[in-house]
Design a protein around this motif. Structure first.
Motif, short mmCIF file in Angstrom:
data_model
loop_
_atom_site.label_atom_id
_atom_site.label_comp_id
_atom_site.label_asym_id
_atom_site.label_seq_id
_atom_site.Cartn_x
_atom_site.Cartn_y
_atom_site.Cartn_z
N ALA A 27 0.26 20.13 -2.98
CA ALA A 27 1.34 20.36 -2.15
C ALA A 27 1.23 21.46 -1.23
O ALA A 27 1.06 22.58 -1.53
CB ALA A 27 2.35 20.61 -3.16
N GLY A 28 1.78 21.19 0.33
CA GLY A 28 1.65 22.08 0.95
C GLY A 28 2.84 21.91 2.21
O GLY A 28 3.15 20.70 2.33
N GLY A 29 3.16 22.70 2.91
CA GLY A 29 4.13 22.64 3.86
C GLY A 29 4.66 23.76 4.71
O GLY A 29 3.71 24.77 4.69
N ALA A 30 5.67 23.96 5.09
CA ALA A 30 6.30 24.97 5.67
C ALA A 30 7.51 25.67 5.38
O ALA A 30 8.25 24.70 4.58
CB ALA A 30 6.26 24.84 7.20
N HIS A 31 7.82 26.85 5.41
CA HIS A 31 9.28 27.05 5.12
C HIS A 31 9.93 28.19 6.26
O HIS A 31 9.29 28.65 6.99
CB HIS A 31 9.11 27.87 3.95
N ILE A 32 11.34 28.32 5.95
CA ILE A 32 11.98 29.13 6.90
C ILE A 32 13.03 29.87 6.01
O ILE A 32 13.70 29.13 5.20
CB ILE A 32 12.56 28.47 8.23
N GLY A 33 13.48 31.29 6.36
CA GLY A 33 14.39 31.60 5.45
C GLY A 33 14.93 32.98 6.05
O GLY A 33 14.55 33.30 7.36
N TYR A 34 16.05 33.56 5.68
CA TYR A 34 16.70 34.67 6.06
C TYR A 34 16.84 35.59 4.93
O TYR A 34 17.43 35.24 3.70
CB TYR A 34 17.85 34.51 6.83
N ASP A 35 16.70 36.90 4.72
CA ASP A 35 16.90 37.96 3.88
C ASP A 35 17.87 38.83 4.22
O ASP A 35 17.82 39.35 5.57
CB ASP A 35 15.55 38.52 3.06
N ALA A 65 18.48 33.21 1.60
CA ALA A 65 18.55 31.48 1.57
C ALA A 65 17.23 31.29 2.19
O ALA A 65 16.92 31.87 3.32
CB ALA A 65 19.65 31.15 2.33
N LEU A 66 16.74 29.85 1.99
CA LEU A 66 15.64 29.29 2.50
C LEU A 66 15.63 27.90 2.44
O LEU A 66 16.22 27.31 1.58
CB LEU A 66 14.14 30.02 2.17
N ALA A 67 14.77 27.36 3.22
CA ALA A 67 14.43 25.72 3.20
C ALA A 67 13.21 25.49 3.50
O ALA A 67 12.46 26.25 3.94
CB ALA A 67 15.17 25.19 4.25
N ASP A 68 12.63 24.60 2.74
CA ASP A 68 11.05 24.45 2.81
C ASP A 68 11.01 22.69 2.85
O ASP A 68 11.71 22.08 2.14
CB ASP A 68 10.18 24.98 1.73
N ILE A 69 9.53 22.54 3.40
CA ILE A 69 9.31 21.00 3.12
C ILE A 69 7.80 20.73 2.70
O ILE A 69 7.09 21.80 3.19
CB ILE A 69 9.50 20.20 4.40
#
Length: 277
Positions: A101-109, A119-123
């Protein structure tokens, strides 16, 4: 004698004047008060975790359990339990194929002292599959497969700073994946085409994901994390309707081959993130 007395009088007078002048000057002197001590400066609370971040992750998806998740449900004039139970008995099995499993993510702390909320989201791209099979005494096999090619999550996370650069956190939220359903058999008793009727081949499955992780700041902008997630996409709606031989039992009769266990699995990933401050 007179001169001596006069000299003595002058000396006494001079001493008196000197003493008076000394006291006068002392009275007129301005004394500067001692400066007040400088206020103590409190060390600023670090905000090294506050901000937007993006990154990549990689690891594996797996499910160590092996549930027997096949159900045969008769409809209409299909022979009720006896014929089907005799044909299959308890010869059912299931398996789960693990995957990278591999991909990318984006978030804010946002950091508040030792607490970090975000909060974050990934695929993730992956190739996990769950297979459920029944084996009749004919002999013949009947196999249903659910495949997942990618997974998207949208999550919240809350963490505590074990040290200023090490964050232990829990996370959870929504999970989405498109599950492809397939069915195969070598039984001549099943009416063609395809064989039988496959219902709802593709599913848009929504579920949930929960987990935990540890993230460490390597530099001001780079962090490394290890994360575990449990994901459950539910049981889905796909099934296969069989209508030949003992599965029909008469006009309008059929038997549904159903895999009704949840499509669930675990992932463990390593994550590298770049933080914008």
């Amino acid at each position: 004698m007179g001169d001596t007395f006069q000299m003595r009088h002058l000396l006494i007078t001079a001493a008196a004047v000197s003493t008076f002048a000394t006291h006068a000057f002392a009275a007129d002197a301005i004394y500067e008060p001692a400066p007040a001590p400088a206020p103590m400066e409190m060390a600023p609370v670090s905000s090294g975790w506050t901000g937007l971040y993006v990154g990549v992750q990689g690891g594996g998806a797996f499910n160590p359990s092996d549930p027997d998740n096949v159900d045969l449900r008769t409809n209409g004039f299909a022979f009720g339990g006896s014929a089907i139970q005799t044909a299959f008995g308890s010869n059912f099995d299931s398996s789960f194929d693990s995957s990278f499993a591999g991909g990318a993510h984006i978030g804010y702390d946002y950091q508040m002292g030792s607490i970090v909320l975000g909060a974050l989201a990934d695929i993730n791209a992956l190739n996990v599959s769950q297979t459920a099979s029944g084996f009749s005494s004919t002999p013949a096999f009947y196999t249903a497969t659910r495949d997942l090619d990618y997974l998207v999550t949208a999550r919240l996370r809350a963490g505590y700073l074990v040290t200023p650069t090490a964050l232990a956190y829990a996370t959870g939220g929504l999970a989405y994946g498109k599950v492809d359903y397939g069915f195969s058999t070598n039984s001549p008793a099943v009416v063609a085409p395809n064989p039988g009727a496959i219902i709802n081949e593709d599913e848009d499955d929504f579920g949930y994901t929960i987990g935990a992780g540890m993230e460490v700041l390597v530099t001001d902008n780079l962090s490394f994390a290890g994360e575990y997630l449990y994901t459950n996409l539910g049981s889905g709606d796909s099934y296969t309707r069989l209508s030949g031989g003992p599965f029909g039992g008469g006009v309008g009769g059929s038997t549904d081959f159903v895999s009704d266990d949840d499509f669930d699995f675990h992932t463990v990933t390593a994550k590298l993130s770049y933080k914008f401050h």
